[in-house]
Write an enzyme that holds these catalytic residues in place. Structure first.
Site, PDB file in Angstrom:
ATOM      1  N   GLY A   1      -9.849   7.691  -2.173  1.00 24.79           N
ATOM      2  CA  GLY A   1     -10.577   8.927  -1.952  1.00 24.79           C
ATOM      3  C   GLY A   1     -11.378   8.873  -0.666  1.00 24.79           C
ATOM      4  O   GLY A   1     -11.267   7.933   0.119  1.00 24.79           O
TER       5      GLY A   1
ATOM      6  N   HIS B   1       0.851  -1.204   0.000  1.00 23.01           N
ATOM      7  CA  HIS B   1       0.000   0.000   0.000  1.00 23.01           C
ATOM      8  C   HIS B   1       0.877   1.241   0.000  1.00 23.01           C
ATOM      9  O   HIS B   1       1.324   1.710   1.053  1.00 23.01           O
ATOM     10  CB  HIS B   1      -0.926  -0.015   1.228  1.00 23.01           C
TER      11      HIS B   1
ATOM     12  N   GLU C   1     -10.757   2.931   7.213  1.00 21.59           N
ATOM     13  CA  GLU C   1      -9.770   3.937   7.616  1.00 21.59           C
ATOM     14  C   GLU C   1     -10.527   5.089   8.282  1.00 21.59           C
ATOM     15  O   GLU C   1     -10.536   5.227   9.489  1.00 21.59           O
ATOM     16  CB  GLU C   1      -8.986   4.444   6.403  1.00 21.59           C
TER      17      GLU C   1
END
Length: 363
Positions: A183, A21, A213
């Site tokens: 996003g 990531h 998140e």
């Protein structure tokens, strides 16, 4: 954690590591941002002093808000609107990762963010791949071997996910290994792009989803159960489904148990999570508990420029906060390589011939 030898920051840099990531537009060198702004005529930088700019990115990202954190990307994307700029940034990315001991990386970006000056989506992907190849060769000349694949992101607040999914499939034999949506999470659930995920599954293509998140369990549940995510980008909010009693005993809710039982990888980015408010500090980050409970934890950078971090520094922070030792570093590294979007044979080759032999001398 166990009590074996504690790795030093310098030793961690030399250890073979795997990165799943990492955002291309979040990992530029500050000096490159300044030079590309001059070359491309981008005039929006807050400063052209390289050291000050590096500090500005880190300070601006320390907002406690994912939305404000994302605003810093206006500047990096602003200087990456030409093929030459994209190729340079990609090449430097690979060299920087190789210098940090990364042997396999999947680097993600949203092609739709780099077409402001007329580039086609295809030209963007090909420019990045050109840079990755140049970076790999430059690293190899210095004796550092690294394999890098592209992850193509669609911006979840836009309506181009199916288009980017199709691009992913068309380029999957030419450097692209998978797909993602990125996003703001709040207000843009994964199911908003369900047609893209259905298409990818029909095409036997790999994908991960940013979930858990800035938004909680609902985002994770949708990503897995509705969309079929193979991995969770961040995923740290799964801790909301874990209860620790006063006596220290831990119980998992249905979703947390499912994620752990299915070995669904968590692409954890500790420093970034602190910056966006997903965790209050590294010491209080859920990764300590998640690793202890043996979720499939992987350690990642997210955005090396904004967080001022590397894979090695993320591990060093976990050594300090949770007592990670070499066995823990190896475990996270193998977790990541097992979860990579390349063939089973390639994964085994790197695990058995690169990762395990190096750690065998230390674990």
């Amino acid at each position: 954690m166990s009590t074996r030898t504690v790795p030093t920051p310098q030793e961690l840099r030399s250890a073979p590591k795997v990165l799943l990531h990492d955002h291309l537009d979040g990992g530029l060198r500050p000096g490159t941002v300044v030079e590309l702004a001059d070359e491309t005529g981008y005039s929006g930088l807050p400063t052209t002093d390289v050291d000050e700019l590096g500090r500005w990115f880190r300070d601006a990202a320390d907002s406690g808000s994912l939305e404000k954190y994302l605003e810093t990307f206006a500047h990096t994307c602003g200087v990456m609107q030409t093929e030459e700029a994209l190729s340079r940034v990609a090449a430097e990315c690979v060299e920087d990762l190789a210098d940090d001991g990364v042997v396999y990386a999947e680097v993600r970006y949203a092609p739709e963010l780099f077409v402001e000056r007329g580039l086609s989506l295809e030209a963007v992907v090909e420019a990045v791949q050109d840079g990755f190849e140049r970076g790999r060769k430059a690293a190899a000349e210095r004796g550092k071997q690294i394999r890098v694949g592209q992850l193509l992101c669609a911006m979840r607040q836009h309506a181009r996910a199916l288009e980017i999914a199709d691009l992913t499939v068309r380029y999957r034999d030419r450097g692209v290994v998978g797909f993602d949506i990125a996003g703001p999470e709040a207000g843009y659930p994964p199911t908003r792009n369900l047609d893209a995920f259905e298409f990818l599954r029909e095409q036997n293509a790999h994908f991960t989803i940013h979930a858990g998140e800035a938004f909680g369990l609902a985002s994770i549940w949708e990503a897995i159960q509705h969309c079929g995510a193979e991995r969770l980008g961040h995923g740290v909010r799964i801790v909301d489904d874990i209860t620790t009693a006063d006596d220290g005993s831990v119980s998992l809710g249905r979703l947390a148990a499912y994620v752990r039982d299915r070995r669904i990888p968590l692409e954890v980015c500790p420093s970034s999570n602190v910056q966006t408010g997903a965790a209050s500090s590294i010491a209080e980050h859920p990764i300590g508990l998640l690793a202890k409970l043996r979720f499939r934890v992987t350690v990642n950078t997210d955005n090396r420029l904004m967080s001022g971090c590397s894979v090695s520094s993320e591990f060093a922070a976990l050594v300090d906060a949770f007592g990670f030792d070499w066995s823990d570093v190896q475990w996270c590294t193998i977790n990541a390589m097992k979860s990579a979007f390349v063939s089973f044979d390639e994964r085994l080759d790197i695990i058995n011939n690169v990762i395990k032999p190096w750690y065998a001398e230390r674990v």
